[in-house]
Design a protein around this motif. Structure first.
Motif, short mmCIF file in Angstrom:
data_model
loop_
_atom_site.label_atom_id
_atom_site.label_comp_id
_atom_site.label_asym_id
_atom_site.label_seq_id
_atom_site.Cartn_x
_atom_site.Cartn_y
_atom_site.Cartn_z
N MET A 125 0.80 -1.16 0.06
CA MET A 125 -0.12 0.11 -0.09
C MET A 125 0.82 1.27 0.04
O MET A 125 0.72 2.23 -0.61
N ALA A 126 1.91 1.43 0.66
CA ALA A 126 2.88 2.49 0.85
C ALA A 126 3.56 2.67 -0.49
O ALA A 126 3.64 3.96 -1.00
N SER A 131 3.98 5.94 -5.23
CA SER A 131 3.96 5.85 -6.83
C SER A 131 2.96 6.74 -7.40
O SER A 131 3.21 7.62 -8.25
N ILE A 132 1.64 6.89 -7.05
CA ILE A 132 0.65 8.00 -7.24
C ILE A 132 1.05 9.31 -6.85
O ILE A 132 0.97 10.17 -7.84
N TYR A 133 1.44 9.48 -5.66
CA TYR A 133 2.06 10.72 -5.32
C TYR A 133 3.13 11.27 -6.22
O TYR A 133 3.25 12.35 -6.62
N LEU A 134 4.06 10.37 -6.63
CA LEU A 134 5.11 10.86 -7.49
C LEU A 134 4.87 11.32 -8.98
O LEU A 134 5.34 12.08 -9.53
N PHE A 135 3.79 10.42 -9.37
CA PHE A 135 3.36 10.96 -10.86
C PHE A 135 2.56 11.71 -10.82
O PHE A 135 2.29 12.69 -11.76
N VAL A 136 1.40 11.93 -9.91
CA VAL A 136 0.24 12.99 -9.72
C VAL A 136 0.53 14.16 -8.99
O VAL A 136 -0.02 15.15 -9.31
N ARG A 137 1.48 14.16 -8.08
CA ARG A 137 1.84 15.20 -7.01
C ARG A 137 0.79 15.72 -6.28
O ARG A 137 0.53 16.93 -5.91
N SER A 140 -2.15 14.73 -0.70
CA SER A 140 -2.81 13.76 -0.07
C SER A 140 -2.29 12.24 -0.13
O SER A 140 -2.28 11.56 1.19
N TYR A 141 -1.98 11.84 -1.12
CA TYR A 141 -1.32 10.61 -1.34
C TYR A 141 0.03 10.35 -0.59
O TYR A 141 0.57 9.52 0.19
N GLY A 142 0.88 11.40 -0.53
CA GLY A 142 2.08 11.54 0.24
C GLY A 142 1.95 11.49 1.52
O GLY A 142 2.84 10.77 2.44
N THR A 143 1.04 12.24 2.33
CA THR A 143 0.66 12.19 3.63
C THR A 143 0.13 10.74 4.00
O THR A 143 0.30 10.50 5.05
#
Length: 195
Positions: A125-126, A131-137, A140-143
């Motif tokens: 999950m992490a 990965s979503i955070y890195l591509f979408v920026r 909320s995904y990073g936190t």
């Protein structure tokens, strides 16, 4: 103490002396003394004393495990009592079990399988959310990634896995790490819920 089946007790009696493992399934015990008392000829006789504390490393314990495990010999014709003296700064949970060596090993393997599955899912999950955070920026995904990693760290400490596998030579660090993971988890949960 978890009762043994009648068949297991009869088998032990036929074999004579039976070695068992007495487990107090809580690694967060400040100080504990275990007294094994036998009653040969009806008179009490202190046979063995074990001590455990949260300041002891896993290697210093009578049985190398994150729980408090003690070897006990049971004799068919001699009544045996096990007494505990416990001092604790944490909530007093004392789940008691009496295992044969085989039963204990089986139970440890089952726990390890479950915990490995849980932490494997958390890591997947992490990685997925990172990965979503890195591509979408999207923050909320990073936190969320940081929050679930802090939650996993808290579970590692709370279940005694960190003490057993990550810092076995520093048993006193568990309390500080519980505070750290709790504080960081709360710090990352707030921006996640706001976003």
């Amino acid at each position: 103490v978890m009762p043994q089946t009648e068949e297991a007790i009869n088998h032990a009696r036929a074999a004579g002396v039976s070695s068992r493992l007495f487990e107090v399934a809580n690694h967060k015990i400040t100080d504990m003394a275990v007294y094994v008392v036998r009653y040969p000829a009806g008179q009490p006789a202190l046979e063995t004393t074990f001590t455990v504390s949260d300041r002891m490393t896993v290697r210093e314990r009578p049985y190398h495990n994150r729980s408090c495990v003690f070897p006990v010999e049971l004799r068919p014709d001699t009544p045996t009592s096990i007494y505990l003296r416990v001092h604790n700064q944490f909530p007093m949970k004392l789940p008691l079990f009496l295992w044969s060596e085989t039963q204990f090993r089986s139970q440890v393997e089952a726990r390890a399988l479950f915990q490995g599955t849980y932490f494997g899912i958390v890591i997947i999950m992490a990685i997925y959310n990172l990965s979503i955070y890195l591509f979408v920026r999207d923050k909320s995904y990073g936190t969320y990634t940081l929050f679930i990693l802090c939650l996993a760290g808290y579970v590692l400490v709370d279940r005694g896995l960190a003490m057993e596998y990550l810092w076995p030579d520093y048993p006193g660090i568990d309390f500080q790490m519980t505070l750290l993971f709790t504080a960081l988890g709360c710090a990352f949960a707030v921006p996640f819920t706001v976003n």
